[in-house]
Design an enzyme around this catalytic site. Structure first.
Site, short mmCIF file in Angstrom:
data_model
loop_
_atom_site.label_atom_id
_atom_site.label_comp_id
_atom_site.label_asym_id
_atom_site.label_seq_id
_atom_site.Cartn_x
_atom_site.Cartn_y
_atom_site.Cartn_z
N ALA A 9 6.44 1.92 -5.94
CA ALA A 9 5.21 1.24 -6.21
C ALA A 9 4.68 0.54 -4.89
O ALA A 9 5.17 -0.68 -5.16
CB ALA A 9 5.52 0.20 -7.19
N LYS A 188 -6.45 17.37 3.86
CA LYS A 188 -5.68 16.47 4.51
C LYS A 188 -4.29 16.57 5.17
O LYS A 188 -4.69 15.98 5.90
CB LYS A 188 -5.64 15.88 3.05
CG LYS A 188 -5.10 14.14 2.68
CD LYS A 188 -4.84 13.30 1.91
CE LYS A 188 -4.87 12.00 2.58
NZ LYS A 188 -4.20 10.70 1.90
N ASN A 192 -3.54 15.38 9.03
CA ASN A 192 -2.52 14.49 8.84
C ASN A 192 -1.68 15.06 10.24
O ASN A 192 -0.87 13.74 10.85
CB ASN A 192 -1.53 14.15 8.04
CG ASN A 192 -2.16 12.99 7.07
OD1 ASN A 192 -3.13 12.25 7.28
ND2 ASN A 192 -2.42 12.85 5.32
N SER A 261 -0.60 6.14 9.56
CA SER A 261 0.13 5.71 8.40
C SER A 261 1.84 5.94 9.48
O SER A 261 2.77 5.47 9.28
CB SER A 261 0.38 5.99 7.45
OG SER A 261 0.14 7.39 7.42
N GLU A 273 7.05 10.66 7.66
CA GLU A 273 6.78 11.84 7.39
C GLU A 273 6.40 13.70 7.80
O GLU A 273 6.18 14.30 6.68
CB GLU A 273 5.93 11.71 5.45
CG GLU A 273 6.07 10.96 5.00
CD GLU A 273 4.62 10.85 3.73
OE1 GLU A 273 3.68 10.22 3.95
OE2 GLU A 273 5.14 10.83 2.28
P1 NAD Z 1 5.06 3.00 1.27
O1 NAD Z 1 5.21 2.39 2.90
O2 NAD Z 1 4.32 1.44 1.25
O3 NAD Z 1 5.77 2.86 -0.39
C1 NAD Z 1 6.82 3.39 -0.40
C2 NAD Z 1 7.56 3.14 -0.06
O4 NAD Z 1 8.49 2.32 0.39
C3 NAD Z 1 8.07 1.96 -1.36
O5 NAD Z 1 8.75 2.55 -2.43
C4 NAD Z 1 8.36 0.33 -1.10
O6 NAD Z 1 8.80 -0.03 -1.92
C5 NAD Z 1 9.21 1.48 -0.24
N1 NAD Z 1 8.97 0.09 0.92
C6 NAD Z 1 7.94 0.15 1.79
N2 NAD Z 1 8.03 -1.33 2.59
C7 NAD Z 1 9.01 -1.39 1.97
C8 NAD Z 1 9.88 -2.38 2.94
N3 NAD Z 1 10.23 -3.03 4.00
N4 NAD Z 1 11.54 -2.38 2.90
C9 NAD Z 1 11.87 -2.17 1.65
N5 NAD Z 1 10.60 -0.21 1.31
C10 NAD Z 1 10.27 -0.40 1.54
O7 NAD Z 1 4.30 3.52 1.16
P2 NAD Z 1 2.22 4.07 0.91
O8 NAD Z 1 1.80 4.16 1.34
O9 NAD Z 1 2.20 3.65 -0.61
O10 NAD Z 1 2.62 5.42 0.68
C11 NAD Z 1 3.31 6.51 -0.74
C12 NAD Z 1 2.58 8.07 -0.25
O11 NAD Z 1 1.17 7.57 -0.20
C13 NAD Z 1 3.23 8.36 0.86
O12 NAD Z 1 3.34 10.20 0.91
C14 NAD Z 1 2.51 8.39 1.52
O13 NAD Z 1 1.19 9.73 2.57
C15 NAD Z 1 1.00 8.47 0.52
N6 NAD Z 1 -0.97 7.74 0.73
C16 NAD Z 1 -0.37 6.29 1.09
C17 NAD Z 1 -2.22 5.99 1.80
C18 NAD Z 1 -1.94 4.64 1.88
O14 NAD Z 1 -2.92 4.23 2.25
N7 NAD Z 1 -1.14 3.84 1.35
C19 NAD Z 1 -3.29 7.06 1.29
C20 NAD Z 1 -3.10 8.10 1.29
C21 NAD Z 1 -1.97 9.01 0.16
#
Ligand code: NAD
Length: 311
Positions: A9, A188, A192, A261, A273
Site C-alpha cells: 500500500a 507498457k 518501461n 520511477s 524493478e
Molecule cells: P512504492 O514505492 O510507493 O510502494 C511500494 C512498497 O514500498 C510499499 O510496500 C511501500 O510501503 C514500500 N515503501 C515505499 N517507501 C518506503 C520507505 N521509505 N520505507 C519503507 N518502505 C517503503 O511503489 P509504487 O509506486 O506504489 O509501485 C507499486 C507497483 O506499482 C510497482 O510495480 C510499480 O511499478 C507499479 N506502478 C506504479 C505506478 C506509480 O505511479 N507509482 C504506476 C503504475 C504502476
C-alpha cells in the site's frame, strides 16, 4: 459485503485502495512499512491532490496483523516483494479458494511466479495508466487520470472478472475487461524497459533523453529484442506502435519533465524493478533462444548502480 485487501500500500496501492474505499467498499491496506501503517492507523491516510489535502479513515495492517479472508486481493508491492507478500497472505489464511488475486504491478512474468503459490485460475492481471506518488509515511500524492485493463491470467473469464471491473468503475478507476491483457502489459513493459534504465543510467529526465539526436538509434535495438522475444513466446507486438508510444512520452506536456520511477528508486537507495523488465526479457530470451544483448547490458548496468546507491 465484498472484502478487499490492498497488499502493498505505497503510492499506487494507496491510490487504488483509497478510491475503492471512497466508493463505499470494505478495504484494508496491508504493508510491511511499520511507520506508514502506524501513521494510517492513527491519523488516517493523508491525500494530497492538485486541489486540496485531506485524510480518509481506512483500515491498515502489517502482514502479521492479518485476521480476515478476502474476496479480492490487489497486489501492489514492488515486484521483488510480491511473492513474500502472497506467502504472508497464504500463511495468514487470507486467501480463500474463491479469492481473486489481482496484480497491477509493472513488469513481466508475475503470473508465473504467483502460480507457484496459488492456482492460476485465481490470478488476475491488470495494467494501469494511473500514477501516484508517496510523500512520506501515510501520505500519498494523487495527480492526473488513468485507466485499467484487466483479464484472468489464464485467459478465462468468470463472475469475478465482471465483479472486479464493476468495483474499479465504481471507484472511478476507468476499468475495462481485456481480451488480450498480455499485449498491453508487454507494451507498457517495453516503454518501461526503454525509458527507465536509459534515463536512470544517464541521469536524465525523459525529455532530456529525447534531445539527443541519436535517441531513436539507442531505443530501436532494445525494442527489437523485446518484439523478437514476444514473438517467440507467441505474442505479436507492433514495433511501430511501441516506438510511437515511447516517443509520445518525450514532450514536456506529456511525461517529459519526469524522471522514471526507476531513477527515483535508485537515488533513494532502493532496489529497482529491472529484473522484472529487461531482466525478464533476458530470461525469456534465453529460454526461447533469442539473443538479447542490449537488454542484458542494461540489466547489468542498473545492478551496478544499485550496488553504488543501495542504503
Ligand atoms: P512504492 O514505492 O510507493 O510502494 C511500494 C512498497 O514500498 C510499499 O510496500 C511501500 O510501503 C514500500 N515503501 C515505499 N517507501 C518506503 C520507505 N521509505 N520505507 C519503507 N518502505 C517503503 O511503489 P509504487 O509506486 O506504489 O509501485 C507499486 C507497483 O506499482 C510497482 O510495480 C510499480 O511499478 C507499479 N506502478 C506504479 C505506478 C506509480 O505511479 N507509482 C504506476 C503504475 C504502476
Amino acid at each position: 459485503m465484498v472484502k478487499i485487501a490492498i497488499a502493498g500500500a505505497g503510492a499506487m496501492g494507496g491510490r487504488v485502495g483509497m478510491q475503492i474505499a471512497e466508493a463505499g467498499y470494505d478495504v484494508t491496506l496491508i504493508d510491511y512499512w511499520t511507520e506508514h501503517i502506524t501513521n494510517i492507523q492513527q491519523h488516517g491516510l493523508n491525500i494530497q491532490t492538485e486541489k486540496d489535502t485531506y485524510h480518509i479513515n481506512i483500515k491498515a495492517q502489517l502482514p502479521e496483523q492479518i485476521d480476515e479472508q478476502y474476496d479480492l486481493i490487489i497486489i501492489l508491492t514492488k515486484a521483488m516483494d510480491s511473492e513474500a507478500m502472497i506467502e504472508a497472505l497464504n500463511e495468514a489464511n487470507a486467501i480463500k479458494e474463491t479469492t481473486a488475486v489481482l496484480t497491477m504491478m509493472n513488469g513481466l512474468g508475475h503470473e508465473e511466479r504467483f502460480a507457484k503459490i496459488i492456482p492460476k485460475s485465481q490470478i488476475f492481471l491488470a495494467v494501469t495508466m494511473w500514477t501516484a506518488g508517496l510523500r512520506g509515511p501515510g501520505q500519498i500524492l494523487l495527480e492526473g487520470t488513468g485507466t485499467i485493463e484487466l483479464q484472468r491470467a489464464d485467459g478465462g473469464e468468470d463472475y469475478r472478472t465482471e465483479a472486479i471491473n464493476t468495483i474499479f468503475n465504481n471507484a472511478k478507476l476507468n476499468s475495462t475487461i481485456s481480451d488480450n491483457v498480455f499485449e498491453s502489459i508487454w507494451s507498457k513493459a517495453t516503454l518501461n524497459s526503454v525509458l527507465n534504465p536509459l534515463c536512470t543510467i544517464l541521469d536524465k529526465t525523459i525529455n532530456q533523453f529525447s534531445l539527443y539526436e541519436q535517441a531513436r538509434q539507442m531505443v530501436i535495438p532494445i525494442i527489437e529484442e523485446i518484439v523478437a522475444v514476444a514473438h517467440a513466446r507467441g505474442l505479436e507486438l507492433n514495433f511501430e506502435n511501441l516506438i510511437n508510444k515511447i516517443e509520445a512520452a518525450y514532450p514536456i506536456e506529456s511525461q517529459g519533465l519526469h524522471y522514471p520511477s526507476m531513477h527515483q528508486d535508485l537515488y533513494k537507495g532502493r532496489l529497482t524493478e529491472i529484473d522484472y523488465l529487461n531482466g525478464q526479457i533476458v530470461t525469456y530470451g534465453k529460454a526461447c533462444g533469442v539473443a538479447t544483448p542490449h537488454n542484458e547490458m542494461l540489466t547489468h548496468m542498473i545492478h551496478q548502480l544499485e550496488l553504488t546507491y543501495k542504503k
